[in-house]
Enzyme design. Structure first.
Site, PDB file in Angstrom:
ATOM      1  CE  LYS A 143      -4.031  -1.927  -0.261  1.00 44.63           C
ATOM      2  NZ  LYS A 143      -3.596  -3.301  -0.538  1.00 44.63           N
TER       3      LYS A 143
HETATM    4  C1  LIG Z   1      -9.769  -2.162  -1.629  1.00 44.60           C
HETATM    5  C2  LIG Z   1      -9.166  -3.019  -0.564  1.00 44.60           C
HETATM    6  N1  LIG Z   1      -9.823  -3.188   0.596  1.00 44.60           N
HETATM    7  C3  LIG Z   1      -9.324  -3.943   1.586  1.00 44.60           C
HETATM    8  C4  LIG Z   1      -8.114  -4.582   1.448  1.00 44.60           C
HETATM    9  C5  LIG Z   1      -7.634  -5.460   2.560  1.00 44.60           C
HETATM   10  O1  LIG Z   1      -6.512  -4.921   3.189  1.00 44.60           O
HETATM   11  P1  LIG Z   1      -5.690  -5.765   4.277  1.00 44.60           P
HETATM   12  O2  LIG Z   1      -4.777  -6.667   3.523  1.00 44.60           O
HETATM   13  O3  LIG Z   1      -4.946  -4.713   5.070  1.00 44.60           O
HETATM   14  O4  LIG Z   1      -6.660  -6.493   5.117  1.00 44.60           O
HETATM   15  C6  LIG Z   1      -7.382  -4.428   0.265  1.00 44.60           C
HETATM   16  C7  LIG Z   1      -6.087  -5.098   0.125  1.00 44.60           C
HETATM   17  O5  LIG Z   1      -5.433  -5.134  -0.861  1.00 44.60           O
HETATM   18  C8  LIG Z   1      -7.922  -3.631  -0.778  1.00 44.60           C
HETATM   19  O6  LIG Z   1      -7.288  -3.477  -1.946  1.00 44.60           O
END
Ligand SMILES: Cc1ncc(COP(=O)(O)O)c(C=O)c1O
Length: 386
Positions: free
Chosen positions: A190
């Site tokens: 990210k």
């Molecule tokens: C749009 C979106 N929401 C949620 C997530 C989930 O994030 P995490 O891996 O921190 O749980 C991602 C992960 O790539 C994402 O792209």
């Protein structure tokens, strides 16, 4: 086709984090402090994000998925409730909705930004709709003003999945600061990272409910109880889960967050270079930046139309990888096509399906050198000239 990478040049990955000595020093300080789990550093990280966004409260958690799950539990979503969301997203939000027993209802996207379309979302509202989960695709905020009004007009909760959009804004409103609740991801790829991690932000009444749900239902944090030397004196108000962010993780977050403006500036520089160099390639649509938008540039997302480009998205990804040693990614497989969702009664999603087949994410991150950027541009041009 002639490779663009000099012989022996390393593979250029689609994404790579930027971690420096300051993150390492902060983690070392935490390790030496004797307090490793959720504590003073997590609280400082929450304060920093809360102040920057101008939101009422923030809760640092173990992932964005955890933040989504907590958000849905906090709102009491469950069987019989419908929640409108895009299908061109990561499966985290729809999965968490299914976990609490609520039903994701997929609405189509805008062809330019690939964000959920406010008109399609409005058309999907029924008497069972409780909330809308928008997602700021690639870091380009969705139409926040339209979605806030839509939610208010229909008495719905607005949740922003801002996993891609920390440090993005639209019409002067920060992504993550408009919803009743919003979530961020600090996953390794990210715009800033803690390896794994997330943040739930928003209305203080809701975050106040979410905190105990994220620490076993216990009414005060271990740090606070420890500070008061009465660690065994607690009650469990709700059957909660364990989702808090450890201070080791928050240490990385604190340092990354101060560097985020510089990270975003570099991402934006790379995006500008790509746009200037690639905009005229036939059949290639470069990502738009609508007026009033400060793009977060998590993704530099292009669309390749095989009807007018010399090759399709999959062929482009393959040649970039095998011939030019350049990694790419695709965002996303539409969620309604994934196994747990195929049996849902989903309306037609033509824009989602067309975009998903054409979409390709090029490398765009601060660790890239100018030579890396030139390498991607040269490779893309060769794809079009062969
Ligand atoms: C749009 C979106 N929401 C949620 C997530 C989930 O994030 P995490 O891996 O921190 O749980 C991602 C992960 O790539 C994402 O792209």
């Amino acid at each position: 086709m002639t490779p663009t990478a000099p012989a022996g040049a390393p593979f250029l990955p689609w994404n790579q984090p930027t971690i420096g000595e300051e993150e390492i020093a902060e983690v070392t300080d935490t390790l030496r402090s004797g307090w490793l789990t959720y504590g003073p550093k997590a609280a400082r990280f929450e304060d920093a994000v809360r102040e920057a966004l101008g939101v009422q409260d923030a809760f640092a958690v173990s992932s964005c998925t955890a933040a989504l799950h907590l958000a849905f539990l906090t709102l009491g979503l469950g069987p019989g409730d419908e929640v409108i969301t895009p299908s061109l997203t990561f499966c985290a939000a729809p999965n968490a909705l299914l976990q609490v027993g609520a039903q994701p209802v997929f609405a189509d996207i805008e062809p330019a930004t690939l964000n959920i379309d406010p008109q399609a979302a409005e058309a999907a509202i029924t008497g069972r709709t409780k909330a809308i989960v928008v997602m700021h695709y690639g870091g380009h905020p969705c139409d926040l003003t339209a979605f806030r009004k839509l939610a208010d007009d229909h008495g719905l909760i607005l949740i922003e999945d801002a996993a891609h959009a920390l440090h993005a804004s639209r019409d002067g409103r920060r992504a993550g600061a408009v919803g009743d609740l919003a979530v961020f991801s600090f996953y390794a790829n990210k715009v800033m990272t803690t390896g794994e991690g997330g943040m739930l932000v928003g209305r203080s009444d809701l975050i106040h409910k979410a905190r105990p749900l994220g620490r076993h239902g216990i009414d005060s944090s271990a740090w606070r109880r420890h500070g008061q030397r009465n660690t065994a004196d607690y009650d469990v108000s709700v059957p909660g889960l364990k989702y808090v962010m450890p201070d080791i993780t928050a240490s990385i977050g604190l340092r990354q967050f101060t560097r985020l403006p510089a990270f975003t500036a570099r991402r934006s520089e790379i995006a500008t270079a790509y746009t200037e160099a690639l905009a005229t390639l036939p059949g290639l649509t470069i990502p738009p930046v609508l007026p009033g938008v400060e793009h977060g540039w998590f993704l530099y997302s292009v669309l390749i139309d095989p009807a007018t480009a010399p090759l399709d998205r999959n062929q482009a990804a393959q040649v970039l990888r095998d011939v030019h040693q350049i990694g790419t990614s695709a965002h996303f497989k539409p969620v309604h096509t994934l196994a747990p969702y195929q049996s849902l009664d989903t309306c037609a999603l033509p824009v989602t399906e067309t975009a998903a087949a054409k979409q390709l994410s090029l490398p765009c991150y601060p660790a890239m050198t100018d030579r890396d950027v030139d390498r991607v541009i040269t490779a893309m041009r060769r794809l079009w000239s062969s």
